[in-house]
Design a protein around this motif. Sequence first.
Motif, PDB file in Angstrom:
ATOM      1  N   THR A 136     -46.575 -10.327 -14.619  1.00 31.40           N
ATOM      2  CA  THR A 136     -46.007 -11.411 -13.833  1.00 31.40           C
ATOM      3  C   THR A 136     -44.948 -12.104 -14.689  1.00 31.40           C
ATOM      4  OG1 THR A 136     -47.551 -13.121 -14.606  1.00 31.40           O
ATOM      5  CG2 THR A 136     -48.264 -11.762 -12.753  1.00 31.40           C
ATOM      6  N   LEU A 137     -44.212 -13.027 -14.091  1.00 35.49           N
ATOM      7  CA  LEU A 137     -43.190 -13.763 -14.841  1.00 35.49           C
ATOM      8  C   LEU A 137     -43.787 -14.539 -16.003  1.00 35.49           C
ATOM      9  CD1 LEU A 137     -40.859 -15.190 -12.015  1.00 35.49           C
ATOM     10  CD2 LEU A 137     -40.400 -13.308 -13.588  1.00 35.49           C
ATOM     11  N   THR A 151     -47.175 -13.277  -9.597  1.00 33.43           N
ATOM     12  CA  THR A 151     -46.427 -14.489  -9.942  1.00 33.43           C
ATOM     13  C   THR A 151     -46.673 -15.585  -8.920  1.00 33.43           C
ATOM     14  OG1 THR A 151     -44.693 -13.252 -11.114  1.00 33.43           O
ATOM     15  CG2 THR A 151     -44.122 -15.437 -10.296  1.00 33.43           C
ATOM     16  N   ASP A 180     -49.863 -17.069  -9.811  1.00 31.97           N
ATOM     17  CA  ASP A 180     -49.709 -17.912 -11.004  1.00 31.97           C
ATOM     18  C   ASP A 180     -49.141 -19.277 -10.622  1.00 31.97           C
ATOM     19  OD1 ASP A 180     -50.617 -15.838 -12.560  1.00 31.97           O
ATOM     20  OD2 ASP A 180     -48.636 -15.256 -13.317  1.00 31.97           O
TER      21      ASP A 180
END
Length: 257
Positions: free
Chosen positions: A141-142, A175, A178
């Motif tokens: 993810t980022l 992401t 998140d």
Amino acid sequence: NIPIRTPLGRTIRGAFVAGGDDLVLLAADYSQIELRVIAHVSGDEDLKDAFARHADLHRETAARVLHKEPADVSAGVRSMAKMVNFGLAYGMSDYGLATRAGIPREEARSFIDSYFGAYGGISRYMVHIKQIAAEQGYVETLLGRRRWIPELSARNAQLRQAGERMAINRPIQGTAADIMKIALIRLHERLAAEQASARMLLSVHDEVLLEVPRSDVEALAPVVREVMEGALKLDVPLDVDNKAGDDWESMAPLERP
């Protein structure tokens, strides 16, 4: 997961009520969060521009793909564009679109091909992320949360294809998850710091549901929106819609101040 698109689901939602006459439910829902993550990770300028202009993304997508004016796009074609937009994060195939839209597979394939022609940044991202995943065996993810994908090295072609869909999906959906986790933590901290009487009840997908004193809704709704929209800085703005009501089904939208 409480359904919202069926009469039974909406009836069930009506059973979620505020805990007193002086309380209401306040919902805060991320708008098209996965598509915004796609715009960020792909860097597609046209997609980013559509979000910056607050355009009707699905109508604009259909217009770009079919070379029409947005006003000339029918509801059915807009619906098909919406399926493709949201299906991207799951590696939707021409068969998947044909099945869901009730159209011939050839028509679905033509629409998807034209879509990637219109949004070249997304097409390049999907090729790139599958290559990266194959080389290193995982995607992130980022924020660096890692997902290993052993299916990419499977001998079985169907498993490999499933692995490729995971490679596309996990950085996007992960992401988005998140962002929601960050928002929940910061919202909890903000409400505690301001000694607010509101309390968070639950989160469902991209939505947070709170119980708020009726007299505090107008003051707290902008706070909730501010915290959630600031959870992670992307190349496109995060957008949160607020609703309030006595139960989860009969909520009315709250206008931005």
